[in-house]
Structure formats: C-alpha cells, structure tokens
Design a protein around this motif. Structure first.
Motif, PDB file in Angstrom:
ATOM      1  N   HIS A  49       0.696  -1.200   0.054  1.00  0.00           N
ATOM      2  CA  HIS A  49      -0.018  -0.018   0.231  1.00  0.00           C
ATOM      3  C   HIS A  49       0.705   1.263   0.102  1.00  0.00           C
ATOM      4  O   HIS A  49       1.799   1.272   0.515  1.00  0.00           O
ATOM      5  CB  HIS A  49      -0.765   0.014   1.146  1.00  0.00           C
ATOM      6  N   ASP A  50       0.446   2.115  -0.707  1.00  0.00           N
ATOM      7  CA  ASP A  50       1.194   3.458  -0.585  1.00  0.00           C
ATOM      8  C   ASP A  50       1.087   4.083   0.551  1.00  0.00           C
ATOM      9  O   ASP A  50      -0.376   4.799   0.799  1.00  0.00           O
ATOM     10  CB  ASP A  50       0.662   4.380  -1.888  1.00  0.00           C
ATOM     11  N   MET A  51       1.951   4.634   1.462  1.00  0.00           N
ATOM     12  CA  MET A  51       1.787   5.317   2.723  1.00  0.00           C
ATOM     13  C   MET A  51       2.909   6.185   2.831  1.00  0.00           C
ATOM     14  O   MET A  51       3.992   5.973   2.792  1.00  0.00           O
ATOM     15  CB  MET A  51       1.819   4.242   3.872  1.00  0.00           C
ATOM     16  N   SER A  52       2.542   7.487   2.523  1.00  0.00           N
ATOM     17  CA  SER A  52       3.455   8.762   2.654  1.00  0.00           C
ATOM     18  C   SER A  52       3.823   8.850   4.085  1.00  0.00           C
ATOM     19  O   SER A  52       3.406   8.331   5.367  1.00  0.00           O
ATOM     20  CB  SER A  52       2.603   9.863   2.251  1.00  0.00           C
ATOM     21  N   LEU A  53       5.019   9.625   4.435  1.00  0.00           N
ATOM     22  CA  LEU A  53       5.181   9.826   5.624  1.00  0.00           C
ATOM     23  C   LEU A  53       4.395  10.707   6.322  1.00  0.00           C
ATOM     24  O   LEU A  53       4.574  10.708   7.775  1.00  0.00           O
ATOM     25  CB  LEU A  53       6.851  10.578   5.592  1.00  0.00           C
ATOM     26  N   SER A  54       3.850  11.616   5.759  1.00  0.00           N
ATOM     27  CA  SER A  54       2.758  12.519   6.410  1.00  0.00           C
ATOM     28  C   SER A  54       1.628  11.580   6.854  1.00  0.00           C
ATOM     29  O   SER A  54       0.989  12.010   8.042  1.00  0.00           O
ATOM     30  CB  SER A  54       2.445  13.592   5.590  1.00  0.00           C
ATOM     31  N   PHE A  55       1.246  10.670   6.170  1.00  0.00           N
ATOM     32  CA  PHE A  55       0.085   9.912   6.585  1.00  0.00           C
ATOM     33  C   PHE A  55       0.598   8.889   7.639  1.00  0.00           C
ATOM     34  O   PHE A  55      -0.350   9.085   8.629  1.00  0.00           O
ATOM     35  CB  PHE A  55      -0.210   8.985   5.319  1.00  0.00           C
ATOM     36  N   ARG A  90       5.550   6.095  -1.959  1.00  0.00           N
ATOM     37  CA  ARG A  90       6.254   5.259  -1.065  1.00  0.00           C
ATOM     38  C   ARG A  90       5.307   4.067  -0.855  1.00  0.00           C
ATOM     39  O   ARG A  90       4.468   4.128   0.133  1.00  0.00           O
ATOM     40  CB  ARG A  90       6.531   5.850   0.090  1.00  0.00           C
ATOM     41  N   LYS A  91       5.515   3.061  -1.452  1.00  0.00           N
ATOM     42  CA  LYS A  91       4.844   1.600  -1.195  1.00  0.00           C
ATOM     43  C   LYS A  91       5.647   0.724  -0.146  1.00  0.00           C
ATOM     44  O   LYS A  91       6.724   0.440  -0.284  1.00  0.00           O
ATOM     45  CB  LYS A  91       4.643   0.765  -2.560  1.00  0.00           C
ATOM     46  N   ILE A  92       4.785   0.263   0.762  1.00  0.00           N
ATOM     47  CA  ILE A  92       5.330  -0.694   1.700  1.00  0.00           C
ATOM     48  C   ILE A  92       4.611  -1.934   1.968  1.00  0.00           C
ATOM     49  O   ILE A  92       3.249  -1.818   1.855  1.00  0.00           O
ATOM     50  CB  ILE A  92       5.168   0.271   3.218  1.00  0.00           C
ATOM     51  N   SER A  93       5.453  -2.648   2.371  1.00  0.00           N
ATOM     52  CA  SER A  93       4.664  -4.137   2.554  1.00  0.00           C
ATOM     53  C   SER A  93       5.624  -4.759   3.746  1.00  0.00           C
ATOM     54  O   SER A  93       6.661  -4.629   4.057  1.00  0.00           O
ATOM     55  CB  SER A  93       5.351  -5.007   1.330  1.00  0.00           C
ATOM     56  N   PHE A  94       4.671  -5.572   4.376  1.00  0.00           N
ATOM     57  CA  PHE A  94       5.396  -6.417   5.561  1.00  0.00           C
ATOM     58  C   PHE A  94       5.493  -7.842   5.030  1.00  0.00           C
ATOM     59  O   PHE A  94       5.241  -8.321   4.450  1.00  0.00           O
ATOM     60  CB  PHE A  94       4.213  -6.487   6.749  1.00  0.00           C
ATOM     61  N   ASN A  95       6.999  -7.964   5.780  1.00  0.00           N
ATOM     62  CA  ASN A  95       7.544  -9.358   5.132  1.00  0.00           C
ATOM     63  C   ASN A  95       7.064 -10.493   6.153  1.00  0.00           C
ATOM     64  O   ASN A  95       7.620 -10.361   7.364  1.00  0.00           O
ATOM     65  CB  ASN A  95       8.972  -9.158   5.214  1.00  0.00           C
ATOM     66  N   LYS A  96       6.221 -11.051   5.763  1.00  0.00           N
ATOM     67  CA  LYS A  96       5.601 -12.110   6.621  1.00  0.00           C
ATOM     68  C   LYS A  96       6.518 -13.614   6.668  1.00  0.00           C
ATOM     69  O   LYS A  96       6.286 -14.455   7.709  1.00  0.00           O
ATOM     70  CB  LYS A  96       4.310 -12.627   6.163  1.00  0.00           C
ATOM     71  N   ASN A  97       7.622 -13.208   5.914  1.00  0.00           N
ATOM     72  CA  ASN A  97       8.772 -14.591   6.165  1.00  0.00           C
ATOM     73  C   ASN A  97       9.510 -14.229   7.385  1.00  0.00           C
ATOM     74  O   ASN A  97      10.841 -13.735   7.156  1.00  0.00           O
ATOM     75  CB  ASN A  97       9.390 -14.709   4.891  1.00  0.00           C
ATOM     76  N   HIS A  98       9.235 -14.560   8.442  1.00  0.00           N
ATOM     77  CA  HIS A  98       9.897 -14.220   9.799  1.00  0.00           C
ATOM     78  C   HIS A  98      11.149 -14.791   9.733  1.00  0.00           C
ATOM     79  O   HIS A  98      12.108 -14.439  10.668  1.00  0.00           O
ATOM     80  CB  HIS A  98       8.917 -14.530  10.934  1.00  0.00           C
ATOM     81  N   ASP A  99      11.533 -15.787   9.010  1.00  0.00           N
ATOM     82  CA  ASP A  99      13.010 -16.465   9.021  1.00  0.00           C
ATOM     83  C   ASP A  99      13.664 -15.555   8.373  1.00  0.00           C
ATOM     84  O   ASP A  99      15.038 -15.605   8.701  1.00  0.00           O
ATOM     85  CB  ASP A  99      12.892 -17.705   8.425  1.00  0.00           C
TER      86      ASP A  99
END
Length: 277
Positions: A49-55, A90-99
């Motif tokens: 998702h696109d998440m700006s610093l201000s957001f 600024r597109k951000i994603s969570f890395n679910k591969n915790h290894d």
C-alpha cells in the motif's frame, strides 16, 4: 464508551505473525508503524500500500522524520519492504517470512533475567564458570541492544573516528530533530564520510562546521547535498592548483552576498589551521 465490534471491520492476521513479532526487539515507534502497515495492507486484503511519511505521521502521532528513520531501520532488519520513488510514492509491504527477520530472540533464550520453561520444575546444575559466562553473554547482548538506541550518525562516526563527545551527540540530535534537513541522518553520515577524506586533526569541529554550512546554504535533502558535493568535486578537479580548497572556497564565501559574522569567520580560520590544505 467505545463501541468496538467486528462487524465494523477487522484486520485478518495470522497468529504465527503475532507470535513471531514478540520475539524481535523493536522500538515503540516501530511497533506503531507495523500496526498501521497491517491495518492498511492486511486490513484490505492486499500486500502493498502507498503510505506517505505524512500519512504515517498522522496515523501514529510521531514526527515524520522519526517515521522515516524507523522505516529505514525496519527495512534493514527485513521486517518490511519499501518501494520509493522520490516525489511520487512510498509503497510499503510487511515481510511475513519471519525467518528473514534480523534480530529475533530464539525460543528458550535467557534474556534480562527471564528463565526458559523447564518441565515439571526440572533444574539444571551449572558451574560457577558457566554462570559467569552466562552473565557475560547477557551483558554483551545488552550492549548490542543498546546500540539500537543510537542514531546511525553516532554509529557511523564511532566506526571512523571513535566515540563522539557529548557535545557532538547533542549536535547530531539537534540536526536530526530540530533542523530543516529532510534526510538528517543520511546527510550527517555523508558529511562524516566526507570528513574522513580530509583527515582533519579535529573531526568533530569539521563535521559541525560543514553541517552548519550545508544548512545555511539550504541544502536540506541528501540529493541536494550529494549534487553539491559532486559539483564541488568537479570544480576542484578542473583546478590546476593541486591543493584542496578551503572551507571558504567550498561554500563560495567570497562570492556570496550574505555577510558572515566575525565569529563565523574566526571559526573557519581556526578550522583551516587544522585541516590539511
């Protein structure tokens, strides 16, 4: 009274992620950022998702410069991924591969006085030497954890010149938290590495002076600083003198319309006595 109901919306997240996120030491701001990332990715059944610093700043209540620093640290530890296009997204994603995460605590590891679970009250007999080694290990672990609280600029300076003085740390904190620099830590690290090239007798004074001049010249972004440095290096290479320019030449002090105070001129002269030009 808050009316919290699943019918009003919820974020679907795997239990395994919650269990693994408890095994990695993060700062309070980093946890806040992760909650918002989960909310606007998993909460909408999407990976990016696109998440700006201000957001993110508005969503977490944290300063945007602090958000930028913590995003970089989360990315370095491979907890998140970022796709950034300057001035665009600024597109951000969570890395679910915790290894792949950096800095997780292993199951059963003893940390800060906590003990691992023993079946039926089982105890182990340790020699004095083993206990001492364990305490040493805990102290070393604590030192490593404490390093996460230091700014990247502190670590970069210490790596090159040794532990910075309290005055320099305060100066770093000022430029990071109170200046107009948009990329403060990156600019400080760039300045530290430029200082390394000149090997001055007083690197702390040199770094402080350069940062002040960059700010006075309204070079607020890392891109602007690098562009200025590149132009400066190109001008210097075209000179036939073979000498390294002075601080005055570096910032075109003689050609500027802005007059410098007597204190600033004295500061520059004193610095130039110690610099190898």
């Amino acid at each position: 009274m808050a009316n919290v109901q699943l019918e009003n919306g919820y974020t679907k997240i795997a239990n395994e992620i919650l269990e693994e996120i408890a095994k990695i030491k993060l700062s309070p701001t980093q946890y806040r950022i992760l909650f918002i990332i989960w909310r606007y990715t998993y909460g909408f059944n999407r990976k990016w998702h696109d998440m700006s610093l201000s957001f993110l700043s508005k969503a977490t209540g944290c300063d945007s410069r602090q958000i930028q620093r913590e995003l970089k640290r989360l990315e370095e530890r491979r907890v998140i991924f970022q796709k950034i296009k300057s001035g665009s997204y600024r597109k951000i994603s969570f890395n679910k591969n915790h290894d792949e995460w950096v800095g997780k605590t292993a199951i059963g590891e003893i940390d800060n006085g906590e003990t691992d679970n023993r079946a039926n009250g089982e105890t182990t007999n340790r020699t004095i030497g083993e206990i001492d080694n364990q305490e040493i290990h805990k102290e070393k672990s604590k030192e490593k954890d404490d390093m996460h609280d230091y700014s990247a600029s502190y670590i970069e300076y210490e790596k090159i010149f040794g532990k910075p003085s309290k005055g320099l740390v305060q100066a770093f904190n000022y430029w990071i938290n109170n200046s107009n620099f948009q990329d403060p830590e990156e600019i400080i690290c760039e300045t530290i590495n430029r200082t390394k090239m000149h090997k001055p007798n007083n690197p702390e004074a040199y770094v402080k002076s350069i940062l002040k001049k960059l700010h006075d010249n309204k070079l607020y972004t890392l891109a602007a600083v690098k562009d200025y440095n590149a132009q400066f290096d190109a001008r210097f290479r075209n000179k036939n003198s073979g000498g390294v320019p002075s601080l005055g030449e570096m910032f075109n002090i003689k050609n500027t319309n802005e007059s410098l105070s007597e204190e600033e001129l004295l500061e520059i002269k004193e610095l130039e006595k110690e610099l190898p030009f």
